[in-house]
Design a protein around this motif. Structure first.
Motif, PDB file in Angstrom:
ATOM      1  N   TYR A  25      -0.391  25.772   6.281  1.00  0.00           N
ATOM      2  CA  TYR A  25      -1.326  24.908   5.550  1.00  0.00           C
ATOM      3  C   TYR A  25      -1.605  23.705   6.443  1.00  0.00           C
ATOM      4  N   LEU A  26      -2.618  22.946   6.111  1.00  0.00           N
ATOM      5  CA  LEU A  26      -2.907  21.788   6.959  1.00  0.00           C
ATOM      6  C   LEU A  26      -3.268  20.581   6.114  1.00  0.00           C
ATOM      7  N   ARG A  27      -2.407  19.577   6.160  1.00  0.00           N
ATOM      8  CA  ARG A  27      -2.720  18.299   5.510  1.00  0.00           C
ATOM      9  C   ARG A  27      -2.297  17.139   6.401  1.00  0.00           C
ATOM     10  N   GLU A  28      -1.080  17.246   6.943  1.00  0.00           N
ATOM     11  CA  GLU A  28      -0.540  16.123   7.697  1.00  0.00           C
ATOM     12  C   GLU A  28      -0.278  16.520   9.138  1.00  0.00           C
ATOM     13  N   ILE A  29       0.033  15.518   9.945  1.00  0.00           N
ATOM     14  CA  ILE A  29       0.169  15.765  11.383  1.00  0.00           C
ATOM     15  C   ILE A  29       1.320  16.745  11.681  1.00  0.00           C
ATOM     16  N   PRO A  77      -4.912  15.829  -6.058  1.00  0.00           N
ATOM     17  CA  PRO A  77      -4.573  14.417  -5.844  1.00  0.00           C
ATOM     18  C   PRO A  77      -3.119  14.137  -6.220  1.00  0.00           C
ATOM     19  N   LEU A  78      -2.465  13.319  -5.417  1.00  0.00           N
ATOM     20  CA  LEU A  78      -1.039  13.037  -5.645  1.00  0.00           C
ATOM     21  C   LEU A  78      -0.866  11.881  -6.622  1.00  0.00           C
ATOM     22  N   THR A  79      -0.853  12.233  -7.904  1.00  0.00           N
ATOM     23  CA  THR A  79      -0.776  11.216  -8.951  1.00  0.00           C
ATOM     24  C   THR A  79       0.488  11.349  -9.799  1.00  0.00           C
ATOM     25  N   ILE A 131       0.877  -1.175   0.000  1.00  0.00           N
ATOM     26  CA  ILE A 131       0.000   0.000   0.000  1.00  0.00           C
ATOM     27  C   ILE A 131       0.909   1.218   0.000  1.00  0.00           C
ATOM     28  N   LEU A 132       0.762   2.070  -1.003  1.00  0.00           N
ATOM     29  CA  LEU A 132       1.577   3.286  -1.047  1.00  0.00           C
ATOM     30  C   LEU A 132       0.760   4.449  -0.501  1.00  0.00           C
ATOM     31  N   GLY A 133       1.238   5.002   0.618  1.00  0.00           N
ATOM     32  CA  GLY A 133       0.506   6.050   1.336  1.00  0.00           C
ATOM     33  C   GLY A 133       0.091   5.463   2.669  1.00  0.00           C
ATOM     34  N   GLY A 134       0.180   6.293   3.710  1.00  0.00           N
ATOM     35  CA  GLY A 134      -0.146   5.778   5.044  1.00  0.00           C
ATOM     36  C   GLY A 134      -1.229   6.581   5.708  1.00  0.00           C
ATOM     37  N   GLY A 135      -2.254   6.947   4.916  1.00  0.00           N
ATOM     38  CA  GLY A 135      -3.340   7.758   5.473  1.00  0.00           C
ATOM     39  C   GLY A 135      -4.561   6.928   5.807  1.00  0.00           C
ATOM     40  N   LEU A 167      -7.417  16.456  12.530  1.00  0.00           N
ATOM     41  CA  LEU A 167      -6.388  17.504  12.538  1.00  0.00           C
ATOM     42  C   LEU A 167      -6.963  18.915  12.514  1.00  0.00           C
ATOM     43  N   SER A 168      -8.135  19.065  11.882  1.00  0.00           N
ATOM     44  CA  SER A 168      -8.703  20.423  11.804  1.00  0.00           C
ATOM     45  C   SER A 168      -9.786  20.620  12.867  1.00  0.00           C
ATOM     46  N   LYS A 169      -9.944  19.641  13.732  1.00  0.00           N
ATOM     47  CA  LYS A 169     -11.015  19.727  14.746  1.00  0.00           C
ATOM     48  C   LYS A 169     -10.380  19.567  16.132  1.00  0.00           C
ATOM     49  N   ALA A 170     -10.569  18.397  16.758  1.00  0.00           N
ATOM     50  CA  ALA A 170     -10.140  18.232  18.159  1.00  0.00           C
ATOM     51  C   ALA A 170      -8.631  18.408  18.356  1.00  0.00           C
ATOM     52  N   VAL A 174     -13.755  11.612  -5.348  1.00  0.00           N
ATOM     53  CA  VAL A 174     -14.358  12.108  -4.112  1.00  0.00           C
ATOM     54  C   VAL A 174     -13.255  12.290  -3.071  1.00  0.00           C
ATOM     55  N   GLU A 175     -13.139  13.502  -2.535  1.00  0.00           N
ATOM     56  CA  GLU A 175     -12.079  13.774  -1.547  1.00  0.00           C
ATOM     57  C   GLU A 175     -12.673  13.851  -0.158  1.00  0.00           C
ATOM     58  N   HIS A 176     -13.236  12.766   0.300  1.00  0.00           N
ATOM     59  CA  HIS A 176     -13.830  12.756   1.642  1.00  0.00           C
ATOM     60  C   HIS A 176     -13.508  11.460   2.349  1.00  0.00           C
TER      61      HIS A 176
HETATM   62  P1  FAD Z   1      -4.611  10.603   2.975  1.00  0.00           P
HETATM   63  O1  FAD Z   1      -5.355  10.315   4.217  1.00  0.00           O
HETATM   64  O2  FAD Z   1      -4.243  12.006   2.677  1.00  0.00           O
HETATM   65  O3  FAD Z   1      -3.274   9.729   3.001  1.00  0.00           O
HETATM   66  C1  FAD Z   1      -2.294   9.830   2.003  1.00  0.00           C
HETATM   67  C2  FAD Z   1      -0.987   9.310   2.574  1.00  0.00           C
HETATM   68  O4  FAD Z   1      -0.062   9.070   1.527  1.00  0.00           O
HETATM   69  C3  FAD Z   1      -0.305  10.278   3.519  1.00  0.00           C
HETATM   70  O5  FAD Z   1       0.157   9.560   4.623  1.00  0.00           O
HETATM   71  C4  FAD Z   1       0.872  10.792   2.682  1.00  0.00           C
HETATM   72  O6  FAD Z   1       1.965  11.193   3.454  1.00  0.00           O
HETATM   73  C5  FAD Z   1       1.210   9.545   1.902  1.00  0.00           C
HETATM   74  N1  FAD Z   1       1.984   9.776   0.676  1.00  0.00           N
HETATM   75  C6  FAD Z   1       1.646  10.555  -0.372  1.00  0.00           C
HETATM   76  N2  FAD Z   1       2.602  10.493  -1.326  1.00  0.00           N
HETATM   77  C7  FAD Z   1       3.549   9.662  -0.865  1.00  0.00           C
HETATM   78  C8  FAD Z   1       4.788   9.188  -1.381  1.00  0.00           C
HETATM   79  N3  FAD Z   1       5.229   9.583  -2.577  1.00  0.00           N
HETATM   80  N4  FAD Z   1       5.524   8.338  -0.639  1.00  0.00           N
HETATM   81  C9  FAD Z   1       5.069   7.913   0.564  1.00  0.00           C
HETATM   82  N5  FAD Z   1       3.917   8.327   1.105  1.00  0.00           N
HETATM   83  C10 FAD Z   1       3.160   9.184   0.400  1.00  0.00           C
HETATM   84  N6  FAD Z   1     -13.228  14.593   4.923  1.00  0.00           N
HETATM   85  C11 FAD Z   1     -14.492  14.517   5.401  1.00  0.00           C
HETATM   86  O7  FAD Z   1     -15.319  13.837   4.796  1.00  0.00           O
HETATM   87  N7  FAD Z   1     -14.866  15.171   6.542  1.00  0.00           N
HETATM   88  C12 FAD Z   1     -13.997  15.943   7.233  1.00  0.00           C
HETATM   89  O8  FAD Z   1     -14.369  16.533   8.260  1.00  0.00           O
HETATM   90  C13 FAD Z   1     -12.660  16.062   6.758  1.00  0.00           C
HETATM   91  N8  FAD Z   1     -11.747  16.795   7.433  1.00  0.00           N
HETATM   92  C14 FAD Z   1     -10.480  16.915   6.938  1.00  0.00           C
HETATM   93  C15 FAD Z   1      -9.562  17.709   7.608  1.00  0.00           C
HETATM   94  C16 FAD Z   1      -8.268  17.865   7.122  1.00  0.00           C
HETATM   95  C17 FAD Z   1      -7.290  18.723   7.871  1.00  0.00           C
HETATM   96  C18 FAD Z   1      -7.879  17.222   5.919  1.00  0.00           C
HETATM   97  C19 FAD Z   1      -6.484  17.401   5.371  1.00  0.00           C
HETATM   98  C20 FAD Z   1      -8.781  16.420   5.243  1.00  0.00           C
HETATM   99  C21 FAD Z   1     -10.088  16.253   5.745  1.00  0.00           C
HETATM  100  N9  FAD Z   1     -11.031  15.468   5.086  1.00  0.00           N
HETATM  101  C22 FAD Z   1     -12.306  15.359   5.579  1.00  0.00           C
HETATM  102  C23 FAD Z   1     -10.674  14.734   3.866  1.00  0.00           C
HETATM  103  C24 FAD Z   1     -10.183  13.331   4.210  1.00  0.00           C
HETATM  104  O9  FAD Z   1      -9.322  13.372   5.317  1.00  0.00           O
HETATM  105  C25 FAD Z   1      -9.488  12.722   3.009  1.00  0.00           C
HETATM  106  O10 FAD Z   1     -10.434  12.597   1.971  1.00  0.00           O
HETATM  107  C26 FAD Z   1      -8.879  11.363   3.341  1.00  0.00           C
HETATM  108  O11 FAD Z   1      -7.871  11.480   4.307  1.00  0.00           O
HETATM  109  C27 FAD Z   1      -8.319  10.716   2.080  1.00  0.00           C
HETATM  110  O12 FAD Z   1      -7.712   9.506   2.418  1.00  0.00           O
HETATM  111  P2  FAD Z   1      -6.491   8.942   1.573  1.00  0.00           P
HETATM  112  O13 FAD Z   1      -6.016   7.734   2.283  1.00  0.00           O
HETATM  113  O14 FAD Z   1      -6.865   8.901   0.144  1.00  0.00           O
HETATM  114  O15 FAD Z   1      -5.366  10.075   1.688  1.00  0.00           O
END
Ligand code: FAD
Length: 434
Positions: free
Chosen positions: A144-148, A263-265, A10-14, A50-53, A312-314
């Motif tokens: 900006y706010l995306r990661e921890i 999106p990171l593509t 799995i590439l990405g740790g979200g 991250l953007s709430k509690a 969909v970005e949710h």
């Molecule tokens: P992510 O959770 O972003 O995970 C991507 C991971 O990939 C990250 O760990 C990143 O570091 C890693 N990565 C990327 N590129 C590389 C690389 N080249 N090498 C190694 N690792 C890499 N959605 C809602 O519906 N309701 C909400 O209230 C809401 N609040 C949010 C608040 C914030 C602050 C943010 C940023 C987003 C919020 N979202 C919300 C959106 C939701 O969090 C995202 O849609 C969701 O996290 C997407 O999941 P994902 O696994 O696709 O990506």
């Protein structure tokens, strides 16, 4: 250099990565067969926190409290969980090269990883004002706010600028949630956005009027119809002011920018089919490259309910798409088929004491119902979207769990609603009696 080989990578740790790992474990994955590679230094967590509690002035959420899968009521996957299951968490590792036809990934440090099956879950990155060459946008304390790590930086700056002035650039859900969070931290908050009302991609003018009124009552200053065109900073390089296109200049100790994501593509450009800015998949999240899947924010998938391709970005979709992809991978191995993904879009947000949910598609005419007076002690209101005589979307602020379930059912069933006035009068009961 011979790489480390995994059957599943799995590439990405979200969010999607964490839910995918849980699904792999549920369906059975041998030790040493699965790894998550993440740029972040921590195990997958529920990003919306991250953007709430995370930003609360008291009792703030901190890891390990919000590792996945708590956000959907599941067991929390602590780092130990991965080791117990024999899943490798390869953290603080950025992949800088992907060769999909060779089934190989290469990290910034030069390590290579090979796979049989890859799940791309790289999510999105924020759009930065420096990307557009906005003057002075590289000053300190423009955040900006995306990661921890971004959230930690924000907390540090909030604490160092007690009672200071904050300007939020952007009126989307990040802007609205951060506006509230900074106000709760006793900063003097101004929000700036170019549109005629906040969250214009989802909110109608009527919905937005409530939130803008509520924020104004909380003492947040809202400036609409203009944008930040530059920043001033002091001798230390710290931001001191935001210059607006309409000529106004706002003092600022902190600027938080929430103007969208991408999106990171890029790693896969030219190697895989793309569509609508994301990686194109089928209803099982399979991409055009055999053995390669894409889930979460990066996937452009067939949204069966509306018969079209969508990205969909949710968070809800990131969880469900990840689970679905893993089910499809395992089913294919066993030679069985599963149903195609059949998603009902669901978004939510929380700020101050407010909490809204939206289900379905925001298309067609709209009807606002209920009490949307921002001065009410307990405002509760909603909106329906009606197209071709059917209800396609439903929004509810302040709903109880069973009421939120009812609006979800409306969006899924798309009941007829010939008479818009009747829908307005019936309001929430239209949904609850369904
Ligand atoms: P992510 O959770 O972003 O995970 C991507 C991971 O990939 C990250 O760990 C990143 O570091 C890693 N990565 C990327 N590129 C590389 C690389 N080249 N090498 C190694 N690792 C890499 N959605 C809602 O519906 N309701 C909400 O209230 C809401 N609040 C949010 C608040 C914030 C602050 C943010 C940023 C987003 C919020 N979202 C919300 C959106 C939701 O969090 C995202 O849609 C969701 O996290 C997407 O999941 P994902 O696994 O696709 O990506």
């Amino acid at each position: 250099m011979a790489g480390i080989h995994y059957k599943y990578l799995i590439l990405g740790g979200g969010v999607a990565a964490g839910y995918a790992a849980r699904e792999f474990a549920k369906l059975g994955v041998g030790a040493g067969k699965l790894a998550i590679i993440s740029k972040e230094g921590v195990a997958p967590y529920e990003r919306p926190a991250l953007s709430k509690a995370y930003l609360f002035p008291q009792g703030a959420a901190r890891l390990p409290g919000f590792h996945v899968c708590v956000g959907s009521g599941g067991e929390r996957l602590l780092p130990e969980w991965y080791s117990e299951k024999g899943i490798d968490l390869i953290l603080s590792t950025e992949i800088v090269k992907a060769e999909l036809s060779e089934k190989t990934l290469t990290s910034a440090a030069g390590a290579t990883f090979t796979f049989d099956n890859l799940v791309i879950a790289t999510g999105s990155s924020v759009i930065r004002l420096t990307d557009f060459g906005v003057e002075g946008a590289d000053a300190n304390n423009i955040l900006y706010l995306r990661e921890i790590d971004d959230a930690d930086k924000l907390v540090e700056v909030i604490q160092s600028k007690k009672n200071g002035k904050a300007v939020i650039v952007g009126g989307g859900y990040i802007g609205l949630e951060l506006g509230a969070a900074l106000k709760l931290n006793d900063l003097d908050v101004t929000m700036v956005y170019p549109e005629p009302w906040c969250m214009p991609r989802l909110f109608t003018a009527g919905i937005a009027a409530f939130y803008e009124g509520y924020y104004a009552k909380k003492g947040i200053n809202i400036i609409k119809g203009t944008v930040a065109v530059g920043f001033n900073s002091d001798a230390n390089g710290d931001v001191t002011a935001v210059k607006l296109k309409d000529g106004r200049v706002l003092d600022a100790d902190i600027v938080v920018v929430g103007v969208g994501g991408r999106p990171l593509t890029t790693l896969f450009k030219g190697q895989v089919d793309e569509e609508k800015g994301g990686i194109k998949t089928d209803g099982f999240f399979k991409t055009s490259v055999p053995g390669v899947y894409a889930v979460g924010d990066v996937a452009t998938f067939p949204l069966k309910l509306y018969n079209e391709l969508r990205r969909v970005e949710h968070v809800d979709h990131s969880r469900k798409s990840a689970e679905h992809a893993v089910k499809a991978i395992k089913a294919a191995e066993e030679g069985i088929t599963i149903e195609e993904y059949d998603y009902l879009p669901y978004f939510y947000s929380r700020a101050f004491d407010l909490s809204w949910q939206f289900y379905g598609d925001n298309v067609g005419d709209t009807v606002l119902f209920g009490d949307s007076d921002p001065s009410s002690a307990k405002p509760k209101f909603g909106s329906y979207w009606i197209k071709d005589g059917k209800v396609f979307g439903a929004f509810l602020e302040g709903g109880a769990p069973e009421e939120n379930k009812a609006i979800a059912k409306v969006a899924r069933l798309q009941p007829p609603a010939a008479d818009v006035d009747q829908l307005k009068n019936e309001g929430l009961s239209f949904a609850t009696k369904l």
